[in-house]
Scaffold this active site. Structure first.
Site, PDB file in Angstrom:
ATOM      1  N   HIS A   1       7.116  -2.823  10.589  1.00  0.00           N
ATOM      2  CA  HIS A   1       6.950  -3.070   9.224  1.00  0.00           C
ATOM      3  C   HIS A   1       7.156  -2.171   8.029  1.00  0.00           C
ATOM      4  O   HIS A   1       7.407  -3.108   6.744  1.00  0.00           O
ATOM      5  CB  HIS A   1       4.984  -2.166   9.169  1.00  0.00           C
ATOM      6  CG  HIS A   1       4.613  -3.146   7.828  1.00  0.00           C
ATOM      7  ND1 HIS A   1       4.488  -3.986   7.735  1.00  0.00           N
ATOM      8  CD2 HIS A   1       3.882  -1.990   7.084  1.00  0.00           C
ATOM      9  CE1 HIS A   1       3.758  -4.222   6.301  1.00  0.00           C
ATOM     10  NE2 HIS A   1       3.034  -3.508   5.680  1.00  0.00           N
TER      11      HIS A   1
ATOM     12  N   ASP B   1       5.868  -5.080  13.825  1.00  0.00           N
ATOM     13  CA  ASP B   1       5.397  -4.335  12.913  1.00  0.00           C
ATOM     14  C   ASP B   1       4.840  -3.940  13.077  1.00  0.00           C
ATOM     15  O   ASP B   1       5.480  -2.670  11.752  1.00  0.00           O
ATOM     16  CB  ASP B   1       4.942  -5.480  12.359  1.00  0.00           C
ATOM     17  CG  ASP B   1       4.427  -5.259  10.854  1.00  0.00           C
ATOM     18  OD1 ASP B   1       4.904  -5.991   9.847  1.00  0.00           O
ATOM     19  OD2 ASP B   1       3.663  -3.918  11.010  1.00  0.00           O
TER      20      ASP B   1
ATOM     21  N   SER C   1       3.515  -7.235   2.217  1.00  0.00           N
ATOM     22  CA  SER C   1       2.150  -6.453   2.239  1.00  0.00           C
ATOM     23  C   SER C   1       0.791  -6.487   1.809  1.00  0.00           C
ATOM     24  O   SER C   1       0.086  -7.778   1.828  1.00  0.00           O
ATOM     25  CB  SER C   1       2.670  -4.486   3.063  1.00  0.00           C
ATOM     26  OG  SER C   1       1.492  -3.899   3.281  1.00  0.00           O
ATOM     27  N   GLN C   2       0.334  -5.303   1.371  1.00  0.00           N
ATOM     28  CA  GLN C   2      -0.932  -5.537   0.893  1.00  0.00           C
ATOM     29  C   GLN C   2      -1.241  -6.572  -0.163  1.00  0.00           C
ATOM     30  O   GLN C   2      -1.930  -6.796  -0.853  1.00  0.00           O
ATOM     31  CB  GLN C   2      -1.157  -4.425   0.205  1.00  0.00           C
ATOM     32  CG  GLN C   2      -2.885  -4.158  -0.989  1.00  0.00           C
ATOM     33  CD  GLN C   2      -3.397  -3.269  -1.070  1.00  0.00           C
ATOM     34  OE1 GLN C   2      -3.525  -2.340   0.276  1.00  0.00           O
ATOM     35  NE2 GLN C   2      -3.256  -2.041  -1.414  1.00  0.00           N
TER      36      GLN C   2
ATOM     37  N   LEU D   1       1.070  -1.317   0.068  1.00  0.00           N
ATOM     38  CA  LEU D   1       0.319  -0.272  -0.314  1.00  0.00           C
ATOM     39  C   LEU D   1       0.283   1.424   0.414  1.00  0.00           C
ATOM     40  O   LEU D   1       2.060   1.265   1.126  1.00  0.00           O
ATOM     41  CB  LEU D   1      -0.909  -0.008   1.693  1.00  0.00           C
ATOM     42  CG  LEU D   1      -1.896   1.083   0.649  1.00  0.00           C
ATOM     43  CD1 LEU D   1      -3.172   1.054   0.456  1.00  0.00           C
ATOM     44  CD2 LEU D   1      -2.890   1.285   2.876  1.00  0.00           C
TER      45      LEU D   1
END
Ligand SMILES: *[C@@H]1O[C@H](CO)[C@@H](O)[C@H](O)[C@H]1NC(C)=O
Ligand SMILES: *[C@@H]1O[C@H](CO)[C@@H](O)[C@H](O)[C@H]1NC(C)=O
Ligand SMILES: *[C@@H]1O[C@H](CO)[C@@H](O)[C@H](O)[C@H]1NC(C)=O
Ligand SMILES: *[C@@H]1O[C@H](CO)[C@@H](O)[C@H](O)[C@H]1NC(C)=O
Ligand SMILES: *[C@@H]1O[C@H](CO)[C@@H](O)[C@H](O)[C@H]1NC(C)=O
Length: 305
Positions: free
Chosen positions: A286, A231, A114-115, A48
């Site tokens: 993250h 994260d 991630s996304q 993202l």
């Protein structure tokens, strides 16, 4: 972490002629460079608000440990474009990734951040002809997201997590990627009814293509789930390894999730095959997962052959 199966740095030994390969390594390397690498191509999908430039460290780690690997960071849905609905992104990424697969007779590897890890699952589930060997899911909210961390403040500036479902589950919410995997544990029925993406992928909402998707997904050779407690974005962090909150916001681990117990989309099968690997690291934020060389060596390097 040492593993006898890891080829030495600087090139790959040929099993049948190890000694010769050692003597003629420079020559062999030159051949690999000219005729394509001995390593399978790696396809990277960003997260993202990201774009390929965020993943250059990861590309460098791969090039250093496995010289000659053809690494492609897909340049699509960058920045705010990454808010587009995930099914739209799956179709877009698929159109670019499929030709790369077709060019790779021995298959490819996925590293999806991630996304992007959810986009990649969409591709793996709906593309019967895929030839992905290792799928590395790098801190992806595979079981959903329920946390209003800074990342999401960009999109929901005034909202607390307990209110976001109003937007995500009603009206136009599902037109935004985040809402496709927003999973409010206090509104599970609504999530199952409304989520047009994650509830289908995780087979929380039954659908006619589930058997087909499971078969497609299970064509992968290895699933590597990377995540960790520091994260700071993925919430709960265990979602990166298919754990999630119950309705008391207590985390239930993957092995106790209904979709695991019923083997709804293949996790239990992968585990029985010993092809489900979890890799947990404390001390990694993250936005550091793709740039932390320790994580790369421990959790990714050996699978990218
Ligand atoms: C790397 O892969 C891409 C996509 O398949 C291809 O277009 C390109 O020619 C490859 N590069 C090399 C050096 O093989
Ligand atoms: C979910 O959908 C079913 C069937 O359409 C409906 O009966 C139920 O009330 C819905 N639940 C929620 C919480 O919206
Ligand atoms: C199921 O697959 C069919 C054919 O591939 C497709 O047209 C349909 O949209 C799929 N359904 C869902 C819920 O994805
Ligand atoms: C939630 O917590 C309460 C109090 O600790 C407990 O009695 C209840 O069983 C819990 N519910 C679930 C679904 O775990
Ligand atoms: C990389 O990961 C290691 C292992 O968790 C951690 O100790 C270290 O602080 C991390 N480095 C960065 C720059 O995040």
């Amino acid at each position: 972490m040492k593993d006898r199966n890891i080829p030495p740095r600087g090139g790959r030994w040929k099993r049948s002629s190890g000694v010769l390969a050692g003597l003629f390594m420079p020559l062999l390397c030159a051949c690999f460079w000219a005729g394509g690498s001995a390593y399978k191509p790696v396809i990277i999908v960003h997260g993202l608000f990201d774009s390929p430039k965020n993943l250059l460290n990861l590309q460098r780690f791969i090039s250093e440990s496995h010289p000659g690997t053809n690494v492609t960071i897909i340049d699509l849905f960058d920045g705010y474009e990454s808010l587009k609905p995930l099914w739209t992104q799956v179709e877009g990424f698929k159109a670019v990734i499929y030709p790369i697969m077709q060019n790779a007779a021995d298959g490819v590897h996925f590293i999806c951040y991630s996304q992007g890890g959810l986009v990649c699952r969409g591709i793996l589930s709906t593309l019967p002809e895929h030839n992905v060997h290792t799928f590395i899911s790098l801190s992806s909210p595979q079981a959903g997201q329920y946390g209003d961390t800074d990342y999401f403040k960009d999109v929901f500036p005034e909202c607390v997590k307990s209110e976001i479902y109003h937007f995500c589950y009603l009206g136009i919410g599902q037109r935004f990627s985040i809402c496709n995997y927003w999973k409010d544990p206090h509104h599970k029925d609504l999530y199952v009814n409304v989520s047009s993406y994650l509830a289908l992928l995780n087979t929380e909402k039954p659908h006619p293509n589930a058997t087909e998707w499971r078969k497609n997904f299970l064509k992968i050779q290895k699933l590597v789930l990377i995540g960790g407690p520091d994260d700071g974005v993925i919430t709960p962090w265990q979602s990166s390894q298919f754990g999630f909150y119950d309705d008391n916001e207590t985390v239930v681990e993957m092995q106790k999730q209904d979709f695991y117990l019923s083997d709804a989309f293949g996790l239990k099968t992968l585990a029985a095959r010993e092809d489900l690997i979890t890799c947990t690291f404390p001390g990694v934020q993250h936005i550091q997962w793709h740039s932390n060389e320790t994580v790369f060596h421990a959790c990714m390097e050996k699978w990218l052959v």
